[in-house]
Enzyme design. Structure first.
Site, PDB file in Angstrom:
ATOM      1  N   GLU A   1       8.478  10.250  -1.343  1.00 18.50           N
ATOM      2  CA  GLU A   1       8.595   9.908  -2.770  1.00 18.50           C
ATOM      3  C   GLU A   1       8.544   8.385  -2.919  1.00 18.50           C
ATOM      4  O   GLU A   1       9.416   7.672  -2.392  1.00 18.50           O
ATOM      5  CB  GLU A   1       9.929  10.439  -3.324  1.00 18.50           C
ATOM      6  N   LEU A   2       7.558   7.862  -3.625  1.00 15.58           N
ATOM      7  CA  LEU A   2       7.327   6.415  -3.718  1.00 15.58           C
ATOM      8  C   LEU A   2       8.574   5.672  -4.215  1.00 15.58           C
ATOM      9  O   LEU A   2       9.083   5.955  -5.305  1.00 15.58           O
ATOM     10  CB  LEU A   2       6.144   6.128  -4.656  1.00 15.58           C
ATOM     11  N   ASP A   3       9.041   4.731  -3.409  1.00 14.06           N
ATOM     12  CA  ASP A   3      10.231   3.928  -3.728  1.00 14.06           C
ATOM     13  C   ASP A   3      11.443   4.806  -4.049  1.00 14.06           C
ATOM     14  O   ASP A   3      12.347   4.390  -4.778  1.00 14.06           O
ATOM     15  CB  ASP A   3       9.956   2.951  -4.883  1.00 14.06           C
TER      16      ASP A   3
ATOM     17  N   GLN B   1      17.471 -13.916  -1.968  1.00 11.86           N
ATOM     18  CA  GLN B   1      18.447 -12.923  -1.469  1.00 11.86           C
ATOM     19  C   GLN B   1      17.808 -11.995  -0.438  1.00 11.86           C
ATOM     20  O   GLN B   1      18.448 -11.602   0.527  1.00 11.86           O
ATOM     21  CB  GLN B   1      19.018 -12.096  -2.632  1.00 11.86           C
ATOM     22  N   GLU B   2      16.537 -11.657  -0.668  1.00 11.64           N
ATOM     23  CA  GLU B   2      15.850 -10.772   0.286  1.00 11.64           C
ATOM     24  C   GLU B   2      15.919 -11.338   1.698  1.00 11.64           C
ATOM     25  O   GLU B   2      16.154 -10.617   2.669  1.00 11.64           O
ATOM     26  CB  GLU B   2      14.371 -10.603  -0.107  1.00 11.64           C
TER      27      GLU B   2
ATOM     28  N   HIS C   1      12.351  -3.484  -1.656  1.00 10.49           N
ATOM     29  CA  HIS C   1      11.710  -3.360  -2.960  1.00 10.49           C
ATOM     30  C   HIS C   1      12.428  -4.277  -3.956  1.00 10.49           C
ATOM     31  O   HIS C   1      13.653  -4.260  -4.033  1.00 10.49           O
ATOM     32  CB  HIS C   1      11.772  -1.905  -3.441  1.00 10.49           C
TER      33      HIS C   1
ATOM     34  N   GLN D   1      13.899 -13.206  -4.166  1.00 12.71           N
ATOM     35  CA  GLN D   1      13.389 -13.375  -2.795  1.00 12.71           C
ATOM     36  C   GLN D   1      14.329 -14.190  -1.919  1.00 12.71           C
ATOM     37  O   GLN D   1      14.402 -13.967  -0.708  1.00 12.71           O
ATOM     38  CB  GLN D   1      11.982 -13.966  -2.833  1.00 12.71           C
TER      39      GLN D   1
ATOM     40  N   ARG E   1       0.846  -1.194   0.000  1.00 14.94           N
ATOM     41  CA  ARG E   1       0.000   0.000   0.000  1.00 14.94           C
ATOM     42  C   ARG E   1       0.875   1.235   0.000  1.00 14.94           C
ATOM     43  O   ARG E   1       1.913   1.275   0.664  1.00 14.94           O
ATOM     44  CB  ARG E   1      -0.873   0.046   1.261  1.00 14.94           C
TER      45      ARG E   1
ATOM     46  N   SER F   1      16.404  -3.843  -3.444  1.00 16.93           N
ATOM     47  CA  SER F   1      16.937  -2.706  -2.701  1.00 16.93           C
ATOM     48  C   SER F   1      16.238  -2.630  -1.350  1.00 16.93           C
ATOM     49  O   SER F   1      15.022  -2.810  -1.264  1.00 16.93           O
ATOM     50  CB  SER F   1      16.650  -1.389  -3.437  1.00 16.93           C
TER      51      SER F   1
ATOM     52  N   LEU G   1       1.668   4.781   1.263  1.00 14.58           N
ATOM     53  CA  LEU G   1       1.409   5.452   2.539  1.00 14.58           C
ATOM     54  C   LEU G   1       1.334   6.958   2.323  1.00 14.58           C
ATOM     55  O   LEU G   1       2.055   7.520   1.489  1.00 14.58           O
ATOM     56  CB  LEU G   1       2.532   5.113   3.524  1.00 14.58           C
TER      57      LEU G   1
ATOM     58  N   ASN H   1      11.957  -0.184   3.979  1.00  8.87           N
ATOM     59  CA  ASN H   1      11.207  -0.951   2.982  1.00  8.87           C
ATOM     60  C   ASN H   1      12.160  -1.821   2.176  1.00  8.87           C
ATOM     61  O   ASN H   1      13.331  -1.477   1.999  1.00  8.87           O
ATOM     62  CB  ASN H   1      10.473   0.003   2.025  1.00  8.87           C
TER      63      ASN H   1
ATOM     64  N   THR I   1      10.661   7.550   2.218  1.00 10.47           N
ATOM     65  CA  THR I   1      10.385   8.987   2.231  1.00 10.47           C
ATOM     66  C   THR I   1       9.086   9.170   1.440  1.00 10.47           C
ATOM     67  O   THR I   1       8.603   8.217   0.814  1.00 10.47           O
ATOM     68  CB  THR I   1      11.532   9.782   1.561  1.00 10.47           C
TER      69      THR I   1
HETATM   70  C1  GAR Z   1       8.921  -9.192  -1.717  1.00 15.93           C
HETATM   71  O1  GAR Z   1       9.531  -9.688  -2.881  1.00 15.93           O
HETATM   72  C2  GAR Z   1       9.119  -7.707  -1.598  1.00 15.93           C
HETATM   73  O2  GAR Z   1      10.338  -7.258  -2.152  1.00 15.93           O
HETATM   74  C3  GAR Z   1       7.961  -7.186  -2.405  1.00 15.93           C
HETATM   75  O3  GAR Z   1       6.902  -8.049  -2.118  1.00 15.93           O
HETATM   76  C4  GAR Z   1       7.413  -9.331  -1.809  1.00 15.93           C
HETATM   77  C5  GAR Z   1       6.794  -9.784  -0.502  1.00 15.93           C
HETATM   78  O4  GAR Z   1       7.098 -11.122  -0.230  1.00 15.93           O
HETATM   79  N1  GAR Z   1       7.656  -5.835  -2.054  1.00 15.93           N
HETATM   80  C6  GAR Z   1       7.132  -4.952  -2.891  1.00 15.93           C
HETATM   81  O5  GAR Z   1       6.853  -5.212  -4.040  1.00 15.93           O
HETATM   82  C7  GAR Z   1       6.924  -3.567  -2.306  1.00 15.93           C
HETATM   83  N2  GAR Z   1       6.389  -2.679  -3.292  1.00 15.93           N
HETATM   84  P1  GAR Z   1       6.842 -11.723   1.219  1.00 15.93           P
HETATM   85  O6  GAR Z   1       5.413 -11.381   1.616  1.00 15.93           O
HETATM   86  O7  GAR Z   1       7.016 -13.187   1.039  1.00 15.93           O
HETATM   87  O8  GAR Z   1       7.850 -11.131   2.164  1.00 15.93           O
END
Ligand code: GAR
Length: 210
Positions: free
Chosen positions: A143-145, A173-174, A109, A171, A91, A136, A93, A107, A141
């Site tokens: 400004e979106l992303d 790597q996330e 992204h 994901q 969402r 990333s 904000l 965040n 802030t």
């Molecule tokens: C993740 O890949 C995250 O980077 C992305 O949503 C996924 C959530 O996965 N976020 C965005 O796109 C933010 N605009 P998760 O629910 O398994 O953590």
């Protein structure tokens, strides 16, 4: 240990990585609550499973963005969080909300910002024939992303990739990066100042820590 709150909209694999990091003693924080804007967000179950307060604040029950964000702010402030972690919170904000939590809103992204702000990042990277893609972590802030990047991680794009395969690679790597950044923040190593991210007092470059 400082309280943190995590906001989600879906699966919650990043949330799970943060829960695991906290439980393993790798993140100097206590997850005070998890809030989702959708009742069906699987991450709410992950939170309950871990014994964490899990709240659904359904955006459909609010007439506008302003009133939703005020309710969200109040639910968060009840825990006096050191930071608010957006983990797949889908969402936009309001700037009032963002300003309120300025400097303590993180965040993740799924793109190498400033490329591919917004949605469908994996497909857009494929459509542009990029040979690399990634994620990333940044301060939020208004400004979106567009807030200062803290760290990025690159993954290769292969010729036979589809969006799902690429998303999975990103994901993976996330899940290792986000817990680390949350730990940096909670142990006072990471700050935002003048729209720049600082680690250990040093301004990070535009593409973050390397
Ligand atoms: C993740 O890949 C995250 O980077 C992305 O949503 C996924 C959530 O996965 N976020 C965005 O796109 C933010 N605009 P998760 O629910 O398994 O953590």
């Amino acid at each position: 240990k400082p309280n943190i709150c995590v906001l989600i909209s879906g699966n919650g694999s990043n949330l799970q990585a943060i829960i695991d990091g906290v439980n393993a003693g790798k993140i100097n924080a206590n997850i005070a609550c998890v809030i989702a804007n959708r009742p069906d967000a699987y991450g709410l179950e992950r939170a309950r499973e871990a014994g964490i307060e899990a709240v659904c604040l359904d955006h459909k029950l609010y007439s506008d963005r302003q009133s939703y964000d005020i309710a969200l702010r109040e639910a968060l402030e009840a825990h006096q969080p050191k930071c608010v972690v957006l983990a797949g919170f889908m969402r936009i904000l309001t700037s009032e909300f963002v300003e309120h939590f300025s400097g303590r809103l993180l965040n993740i992204h799924p793109s190498l910002l400033p490329k591919y702000k917004g949605l469908n990042t994996h497909q857009r990277a494929l459509d542009n024939n990029d040979d690399e893609h990634g994620l990333s972590v940044h301060f939020v802030t208004p400004e979106l992303d567009g807030g200062p990047v803290i760290i990025q991680c690159k993954v290769p794009v292969f010729a036979d990739d589809n969006a799902e395969a690429l998303a999975q690679r990103v994901q993976e790597q996330e899940r290792s990066i986000y817990p680390l950044v949350v730990h940096w923040f909670c142990s006072d190593r990471l700050k935002m100042n003048n729209n720049k991210a600082l680690l250990d007092g040093k301004v990070l470059p535009d593409n973050g820590y390397a």
